[in-house]
Design a protein around this motif. Sequence first.
Motif, PDB file in Angstrom:
ATOM      1  N   ALA A  64       6.918  23.492  56.684  1.00 36.32           N
ATOM      2  CA  ALA A  64       7.437  22.116  56.661  1.00 36.32           C
ATOM      3  C   ALA A  64       8.313  21.902  55.424  1.00 36.32           C
ATOM      4  O   ALA A  64       9.344  21.231  55.485  1.00 36.32           O
ATOM      5  N   ILE A  65       7.908  22.494  54.301  1.00 34.13           N
ATOM      6  CA  ILE A  65       8.716  22.376  53.082  1.00 34.13           C
ATOM      7  C   ILE A  65       9.960  23.257  53.218  1.00 34.13           C
ATOM      8  O   ILE A  65      11.058  22.864  52.820  1.00 34.13           O
ATOM      9  N   GLY A  66       9.752  24.457  53.797  1.00 35.54           N
ATOM     10  CA  GLY A  66      10.859  25.409  53.940  1.00 35.54           C
ATOM     11  C   GLY A  66      10.893  26.356  52.745  1.00 35.54           C
ATOM     12  O   GLY A  66      11.458  26.019  51.702  1.00 35.54           O
ATOM     13  N   VAL A  67      10.262  27.535  52.895  1.00 35.72           N
ATOM     14  CA  VAL A  67      10.170  28.449  51.744  1.00 35.72           C
ATOM     15  C   VAL A  67      10.840  29.801  51.993  1.00 35.72           C
ATOM     16  O   VAL A  67      10.660  30.722  51.185  1.00 35.72           O
ATOM     17  N   GLU A  68      11.576  29.931  53.085  1.00 31.77           N
ATOM     18  CA  GLU A  68      12.234  31.215  53.399  1.00 31.77           C
ATOM     19  C   GLU A  68      13.029  31.712  52.196  1.00 31.77           C
ATOM     20  O   GLU A  68      13.919  31.003  51.702  1.00 31.77           O
ATOM     21  N   ALA A  85      -0.389  33.304  53.776  1.00 35.30           N
ATOM     22  CA  ALA A  85       0.392  32.190  54.341  1.00 35.30           C
ATOM     23  C   ALA A  85       1.799  32.169  53.749  1.00 35.30           C
ATOM     24  O   ALA A  85       2.770  31.870  54.448  1.00 35.30           O
ATOM     25  N   VAL A  86       1.901  32.508  52.459  1.00 31.47           N
ATOM     26  CA  VAL A  86       3.216  32.526  51.810  1.00 31.47           C
ATOM     27  C   VAL A  86       4.096  33.590  52.458  1.00 31.47           C
ATOM     28  O   VAL A  86       5.244  33.333  52.841  1.00 31.47           O
ATOM     29  N   TYR A  87       3.550  34.794  52.624  1.00 32.09           N
ATOM     30  CA  TYR A  87       4.316  35.863  53.275  1.00 32.09           C
ATOM     31  C   TYR A  87       4.680  35.481  54.707  1.00 32.09           C
ATOM     32  O   TYR A  87       5.813  35.679  55.144  1.00 32.09           O
ATOM     33  N   LEU A  88       3.713  34.966  55.450  1.00 34.22           N
ATOM     34  CA  LEU A  88       3.964  34.625  56.860  1.00 34.22           C
ATOM     35  C   LEU A  88       5.052  33.560  57.000  1.00 34.22           C
ATOM     36  O   LEU A  88       5.811  33.563  57.965  1.00 34.22           O
ATOM     37  N   ALA A  89       5.110  32.664  56.017  1.00 30.68           N
ATOM     38  CA  ALA A  89       6.119  31.586  56.074  1.00 30.68           C
ATOM     39  C   ALA A  89       7.470  32.046  55.526  1.00 30.68           C
ATOM     40  O   ALA A  89       8.417  31.261  55.474  1.00 30.68           O
ATOM     41  N   GLY A  90       7.552  33.307  55.093  1.00 23.50           N
ATOM     42  CA  GLY A  90       8.842  33.838  54.624  1.00 23.50           C
ATOM     43  C   GLY A  90       9.103  33.621  53.146  1.00 23.50           C
ATOM     44  O   GLY A  90      10.210  33.851  52.666  1.00 23.50           O
ATOM     45  N   GLY A  91       8.067  33.200  52.406  1.00 24.06           N
ATOM     46  CA  GLY A  91       8.216  32.980  50.965  1.00 24.06           C
ATOM     47  C   GLY A  91       7.955  34.251  50.168  1.00 24.06           C
ATOM     48  O   GLY A  91       7.505  35.256  50.716  1.00 24.06           O
ATOM     49  N   ALA A 112       5.873  30.946  34.423  1.00 24.55           N
ATOM     50  CA  ALA A 112       6.328  31.434  35.736  1.00 24.55           C
ATOM     51  C   ALA A 112       7.437  30.540  36.293  1.00 24.55           C
ATOM     52  O   ALA A 112       8.407  31.022  36.876  1.00 24.55           O
ATOM     53  N   VAL A 113       7.298  29.248  36.078  1.00 25.97           N
ATOM     54  CA  VAL A 113       8.287  28.298  36.615  1.00 25.97           C
ATOM     55  C   VAL A 113       9.636  28.497  35.926  1.00 25.97           C
ATOM     56  O   VAL A 113      10.686  28.499  36.575  1.00 25.97           O
ATOM     57  N   ARG A 114       9.606  28.699  34.611  1.00 22.21           N
ATOM     58  CA  ARG A 114      10.869  28.916  33.880  1.00 22.21           C
ATOM     59  C   ARG A 114      11.541  30.205  34.325  1.00 22.21           C
ATOM     60  O   ARG A 114      12.756  30.280  34.417  1.00 22.21           O
ATOM     61  N   LYS A 115      10.704  31.221  34.583  1.00 25.74           N
ATOM     62  CA  LYS A 115      11.259  32.517  34.944  1.00 25.74           C
ATOM     63  C   LYS A 115      11.719  32.582  36.405  1.00 25.74           C
ATOM     64  O   LYS A 115      12.777  33.117  36.710  1.00 25.74           O
ATOM     65  N   TYR A 116      10.935  32.005  37.314  1.00 28.49           N
ATOM     66  CA  TYR A 116      11.191  32.212  38.750  1.00 28.49           C
ATOM     67  C   TYR A 116      11.733  30.997  39.494  1.00 28.49           C
ATOM     68  O   TYR A 116      12.128  31.112  40.643  1.00 28.49           O
ATOM     69  N   ARG A 117      11.679  29.801  38.886  1.00 29.88           N
ATOM     70  CA  ARG A 117      12.139  28.580  39.561  1.00 29.88           C
ATOM     71  C   ARG A 117      11.605  28.460  40.995  1.00 29.88           C
ATOM     72  O   ARG A 117      12.371  28.487  41.964  1.00 29.88           O
ATOM     73  N   PRO A 118      10.304  28.384  41.153  1.00 22.98           N
ATOM     74  CA  PRO A 118       9.728  28.362  42.508  1.00 22.98           C
ATOM     75  C   PRO A 118      10.031  27.050  43.239  1.00 22.98           C
ATOM     76  O   PRO A 118      10.265  26.026  42.605  1.00 22.98           O
TER      77      PRO A 118
END
Length: 350
Positions: A64-68, A85-91, A112-118
């Motif tokens: 629903a959020i869209g994590v591909e 679930a993350v892998y299955l949703a394409g994240g 992690a947020v500074r490095k990867y911008r999730p």
Amino acid sequence: MIRIVEPRFSEEEKQAVLQILESGQLTRGKWTALFQEEFARYLGVDYVFPVCSGTVALFVALKAIGVEGQRVVVPAMSFMATIDAVYLAGGIPVVVDVDEYYTMDPDQLERAVRKYRPKVVVPVHLYGQTADMDAILWLSDRYGFYVLEDSAQAHGAEWKGRRAGALGHVAAFSFYASKNVPMGEGGAVVTSDPKLAQEVKKWIDFGDHPAFNVRITEFQAAIGYFQLRKLQENNLRRREIALHYMQALNGGFLHPKERRGAFHVYHLYTLRHPQRETILQTLKAKSIDARVYYSYLLHEIRRAESLPTPRAEKFKREVFSIPVHPYLTEEEIDLIVDTLLWAVELAPQH
Ligand SMILES: Cc1ncc(COP(=O)(O)O)c(C=O)c1O
């Protein structure tokens, strides 16, 4: 045998199941609507979407959020469904360490947020206690990521008076047989964001793109409804047993700590001890069901990038959970305490 979980069902639930059989309305009926309403009211959220499992609830929330192709941060300690679930949703999952309460470490999260911008961060309210939601929501405001609460183990848990599942942008619950609200199998996506709710709907109710049928039956909804009505009382009993363990179990056990501002619902009572294996053997000999949640870390069981995870690596070797379900008798609780105290006396010292 003292079982680690023991769901119990009352006459009302049995009657409801019979009524459903006789009515012929086996799905999409009044019980599903009733459960949705009751759970939304209980949590203080606008939308509840029942689905067939907690794993599916996480998957649907992420879709629903869209994590591909986007990064999604998860903690090192959780059930594998959190990362699956993350892998299955394409994240693309990124794993961070836990704090001393076994939930996502906010300091490492910031790194992690500074490095990867999730795009999404998934705090897991592990064992029945919420993660440090003030810190996580503050980071979310600052860096602009979605917060998906994995509330599979936290029905009725609170953070500063608000319930787990109503704290982030969206949340996933499980109603698996062992959970504080058991349906056998089941889950729910909950949110108060109308746009996310609209996207969730497309994934569960035949929308404008291919989707699975992930509905629950009326039987599950009816059981969930009655279990939900018993939740508060059951959680209070779990807390009472937990307090007793804290007072009675000395001998080098490291007890779970309640974070200031949190209302822990002790889905699991998880201790740590360096002599875990000897202790587990002694419990087994006395027919007391104790288990390790979890013997793996998420980036070990599913290859994923991670920041250093020294705490989780240590905890993984020492944690074990003992029965804390609300139907334990005083005799059973005494036997668990006596056996544990005896087990540490037997354990080789080092
Ligand atoms: C933390 C956590 N996340 C997700 C799940 C997945 O739920 P389910 O087993 O209903 O798919 C579970 C429970 O099994 C869990 O404990």
